[in-house]
Design a protein around this motif. Structure first.
Motif, PDB file in Angstrom:
ATOM      1  N   ASP A  85       0.810  -1.231   0.000  1.00 10.37           N
ATOM      2  CA  ASP A  85       0.000   0.000   0.000  1.00 10.37           C
ATOM      3  C   ASP A  85       0.837   1.272   0.000  1.00 10.37           C
ATOM      4  N   LEU A  86       1.849   1.292  -0.810  1.00  6.15           N
ATOM      5  CA  LEU A  86       2.663   2.509  -0.920  1.00  6.15           C
ATOM      6  C   LEU A  86       1.848   3.620  -1.556  1.00  6.15           C
ATOM      7  N   ALA A  87       1.927   4.816  -0.961  1.00  2.32           N
ATOM      8  CA  ALA A  87       1.253   5.982  -1.529  1.00  2.32           C
ATOM      9  C   ALA A  87       2.228   7.148  -1.433  1.00  2.32           C
ATOM     10  N   PHE A  88       2.477   7.799  -2.574  1.00  2.00           N
ATOM     11  CA  PHE A  88       3.486   8.853  -2.615  1.00  2.00           C
ATOM     12  C   PHE A  88       2.843  10.216  -2.453  1.00  2.00           C
ATOM     13  N   SER A  89       3.576  11.138  -1.860  1.00  3.22           N
ATOM     14  CA  SER A  89       3.132  12.527  -1.811  1.00  3.22           C
ATOM     15  C   SER A  89       3.258  13.106  -3.212  1.00  3.22           C
ATOM     16  N   GLU A  90       2.558  14.192  -3.450  1.00  2.13           N
ATOM     17  CA  GLU A  90       2.547  14.757  -4.810  1.00  2.13           C
ATOM     18  C   GLU A  90       3.922  15.231  -5.231  1.00  2.13           C
ATOM     19  N   ASP A  91       4.717  15.708  -4.280  1.00  2.86           N
ATOM     20  CA  ASP A  91       6.052  16.174  -4.660  1.00  2.86           C
ATOM     21  C   ASP A  91       7.084  15.044  -4.637  1.00  2.86           C
ATOM     22  N   LEU A  92       6.617  13.836  -4.385  1.00  3.53           N
ATOM     23  CA  LEU A  92       7.476  12.638  -4.378  1.00  3.53           C
ATOM     24  C   LEU A  92       8.600  12.718  -3.355  1.00  3.53           C
ATOM     25  N   ALA A  93       8.407  13.523  -2.338  1.00  6.11           N
ATOM     26  CA  ALA A  93       9.439  13.625  -1.305  1.00  6.11           C
ATOM     27  C   ALA A  93       9.225  12.610  -0.196  1.00  6.11           C
ATOM     28  N   SER A  94       8.003  12.132  -0.077  1.00 12.01           N
ATOM     29  CA  SER A  94       7.714  11.180   0.996  1.00 12.01           C
ATOM     30  C   SER A  94       6.639  10.217   0.541  1.00 12.01           C
ATOM     31  N   ALA A  95       6.458   9.189   1.339  1.00  9.80           N
ATOM     32  CA  ALA A  95       5.426   8.192   1.037  1.00  9.80           C
ATOM     33  C   ALA A  95       4.924   7.603   2.338  1.00  9.80           C
ATOM     34  N   THR A  96       3.714   7.109   2.292  1.00  5.80           N
ATOM     35  CA  THR A  96       3.215   6.311   3.417  1.00  5.80           C
ATOM     36  C   THR A  96       3.050   4.890   2.921  1.00  5.80           C
ATOM     37  N   ALA A  97       3.064   3.962   3.850  1.00  7.22           N
ATOM     38  CA  ALA A  97       2.930   2.544   3.475  1.00  7.22           C
ATOM     39  C   ALA A  97       2.482   1.771   4.699  1.00  7.22           C
TER      40      ALA A  97
END
Lengths: 176, 539
Positions: free
Chosen positions: B312-324
């Motif tokens: 369940d990786l989900a990236f922030s719009e600026d691709l600086a972070s992600a949740t999983a």
């Protein structure tokens, strides 16, 4: 309160629900262990008799399905012992009359033919497995139990169960 | 990293062996008495243990008529009823707040436009249905979908024989957006991947080594956006293993590439490789530069050694972070935040002492965090009954919320249990007992009686993405929506209206297109006229 506990308090409706839900699965488990449709029917009926008798003592350490499967498994083992056939778990075989289960399954496969569309093709497949592998494969494939539950039923660690299962699959891979 | 064993895919076919075994087991005969039901005449089996002979009766259909729901509709309903978390409330706990949600309607009956042969894509102006609802209707000779740009601007895409067309909507007028078609192929080499179990079944999960794979990517591009083809465009090709969209890895490994655009960016596209191994699914993300086709690994700086299982990786719009969701294995996943620049992984939910907030027992059916220091967890078995608890990470106490509630029951099997729990996501659940339905808030255990909502398997519930509005729809026997309602849990009120759907037009799907916008897609029987019914709720 779950259904087994309700059965323990005399709830017939709960017993009917449990019976309807598990009767086919338990029958197929018994058939896979015994290789005999009549014995499997006897064991299935006896299983639900025991469910009703012992429901009050049910503890929720394993699921309802695993508990019922354990009863069926133990009844099947008793049946095999009485018939003088090889027994999974104890790995013993009485010296008196009676073919081993493997021999019985092989004989059936020879009789019915090895038609993969036959309703007993599954029995033909597992006939080549060692008893300890066959038992785990049956519990996993026929009743769909988790490794943890299979471990609790058989008294073997879940990891060891999985390894026997994989060993069994590899044997079947050659056969298939 | 310790070198892991490379899997020889050509011999890796135990999954197919298992599949054949299961198929063969499913063909095993049933007992002779399978079609017999035993009568309940008091004592079927005497307590002495003597077995009575089986009493039989003719197999009878259950009494009463049921609302026929077309199979695909039931599948949609089943999908809607299964959500992220479960919430339950114990009937008699004084600790939990109780409220009543009342349902209001203006009494107006909506009559959507009749079937028409649309030569081109058309859209009506926004029409006022009543004080709380506006509607717009779209008709098209081709399959049509609604999109929203990051700016909030509404767009439509229509899939014709000559390809995809995109339209902006402004002041009720449609304008086709100029786009260019692009296509590229690229290669991706994931190398060693965490999170996949090998055939030996060892735990923790061993790593899987994938070969280098090629993929194809095609898209339409405007000045501002990249539009990827609608799933229907790629459906046949996506699932064609061996094509440039699907990857045949041999044996029981199947994989598939899928792509999604990054809002506001035309230089990068997000890709995912979905791996199916023994009916367990793993997703691996990557980025593709649209100019060059070069692949970037967004996780290259991240050390997953402490979290071998990641989903369940989900990236922030600026691709600086992600949740999983990450953990030691699939049964111990928890939400983490990943800094993609530094590679640091942090637990999102922790107790005041800094420990990860996890349920007090390992033997959970499901669990999720509901508040700063609280989480909900349920124990039980899938397709069976659940007991649910609210756990306080500060005090370490668990409070029983519900007991023995049937979860994820078949919508066609009413009468299966006395209590039901449906998972709606967002920390909400739908709990039913004694003919009453409650919306449960798992964050604090409170429950709201849904007064006036008919309960049955022809009623569906569907939260928006923000979990601020809950749609409920009542369907007729043909599976068409005859009542559309919106429940606002914060305001504790709900508004609905009734519909008179056109008999020759059949609904195919429904969804939220923004926080207050709900859309029903439909088509005529011939499939040469498509419709969108757009409803905006105004609180």
């Amino acid at each position: 309160m779950n259904r087994i506990q309700q059965i323990g308090r005399g709830d017939m409706e709960a017993l009917i629900q449990v019976y309807e839900k598990y009767k086919v699965r338990i029958y197929r488990l018994a058939l896979s262990m015994l290789g005999d449709t009549y014995l499997a029917e006897d064991v299935t009926q006896e299983t639900f008799l025991r469910v009703q008798e012992r429901a009050a003592s049910y503890r929720r350490e394993i699921s309802e399905g695993a508990w019922i499967a354990a009863i069926a498994r133990n009844l099947s083992l008793d049946c095999l012992r009485r018939k003088g056939r090889e027994v999974t778990g104890d790995w013993e075989r009485r010296e008196d009359e009676g073919p081993s289960l493997s021999e019985a399954l092989e004989a059936r496969a020879a009789e019915e033919g090895k038609d993969e569309h036959s309703s007993l093709y599954y029995l033909d497949l597992i006939a080549c497995l060692a008893p300890e592998e066959r038992e785990i494969v049956n519990l996993r494939i026929v009743t769909g139990l988790s490794w943890k539950e299979i471990g609790k039923i058989t008294g073997i660690k879940a990891e060891a169960c999985r390894k026997r299962y994989v060993r069994g699959l590899k044997k079947l891979q050659d056969k298939l | 990293m310790e070198k892991k064993k490379k899997i020889d895919f050509s011999n890796h076919s135990l999954g197919s062996v298992e599949r054949k075994l299961r198929e063969a087991a499913a063909r095993l005969p049933e007992p002779e008495f399978a079609n017999q039901k035993f009568k309940d005449q008091g004592a079927w089996i005497q307590s002495t243990g003597k077995r009575k002979s089986w009493e039989t009766e003719r197999n009878q259909e259950p009494g009463g008529s049921k609302v026929h729901v077309p199979l695909w509709r039931a599948a949609v309903l089943a999908l809607l009823l299964v959500c992220l978390g479960s919430t339950t409330v114990l009937a008699a706990s004084p600790r939990f707040r109780e409220a009543v949600i009342r349902f209001f309607t203006s009494g107006n009956l909506e009559q959507p436009p009749a079937e028409q042969q649309a030569g081109s894509l058309t859209m009506t102006q926004s029409m006022i249905l009543d004080a709380h609802f506006r509607a717009m209707y779209v008709s098209s000779p081709d399959y049509v979908e609604i999109l929203r740009r990051p700016s909030g601007e509404l767009m439509l895409s229509a899939s014709g024989e000559d390809g995809l067309h995109y339209y902006t909507v402004k002041d009720g007028l449609l304008s086709e957006l100029a786009t260019e078609y692009h296509r590229l192929t690229g290669t991706v080499d994931f190398g060693i991947l965490p999170g996949v179990m090998t055939e030996e079944g060892a735990a923790p999960y061993d790593a899987l080594v994938l070969p280098e794979m090629t993929f194809a990517l095609e898209w339409q591009q405007s000045q501002q956006d990249i539009f990827l083809p609608a799933s229907s465009e790629l459906y046949g090709r996506r699932f064609d293993i061996g094509s440039e969209y699907g990857v045949d890895l041999g044996g029981d490994f199947d994989g598939m590439f899928s792509f999604s655009s990054i809002p506001g960016r035309t230089d990068l596209v997000k890709g995912t490789f979905d791996l199916d191994y023994q009916r367990t699914f793993y997703s691996y993300p990557f980025l593709v530069e649209t100019d060059t086709g070069k692949v970037r690994d967004p996780l290259s700086e991240v050390d997953f050694s402490a979290y071998p299982c990641v989903t369940d990786l989900a990236f922030s719009e600026d691709l600086a972070s992600a949740t999983a969701m990450a953990g030691e294995d699939q049964e111990h996943l928890r939400e983490v935040m990943i800094d993609l620049q530094t590679g640091v992984i942090e637990e999102v939910h922790t107790t005041p002492e800094g420990q990860a907030l996890t349920p007090p027992t390992e033997d959970c059916f499901t669990w999720f965090v509901t508040g700063e220091n609280t989480l909900f967890y349920a124990v039980g078995e899938i397709d069976d009954r659940l007991d649910g608890y609210l756990y306080d990470g500060v005090t370490g106490e668990s409070t029983l919320l519900f007991e023995d509630a049937a979860w994820n029951y078949d919508v066609r099997e009413e009468g299966y249990a006395d209590r039901y729990i449906d998972l709606l996501g967002g920390g909400y659940g739908l709990y039913r007992e004694e003919g009453k339905a409650y919306l449960l808030d798992l964050a604090d255990g409170s429950r709201m009686l849904l007064e006036g909502v008919p309960m049955g398997h022809n009623v569906s519930f569907f939260f928006n993405r923000e979990f601020t509005l809950l749609n409920y729809s009542v369907l007729n026997e043909a599976g068409e929506t005859v009542r559309l309602g919106f429940i606002d849990p914060q305001r504790e009120e709900a508004w609905y209206f009734d519909r008179s759907p056109e008999e020759t037009i059949h609904e195919s799907s429904f969804s939220w297109y923004d926080e207050y916008g709900y859309v029903i897609s439909a088509a005529n029987e011939a499939g040469d006229a498509w419709y969108l019914y757009l409803y905006e709720y105004m609180p």
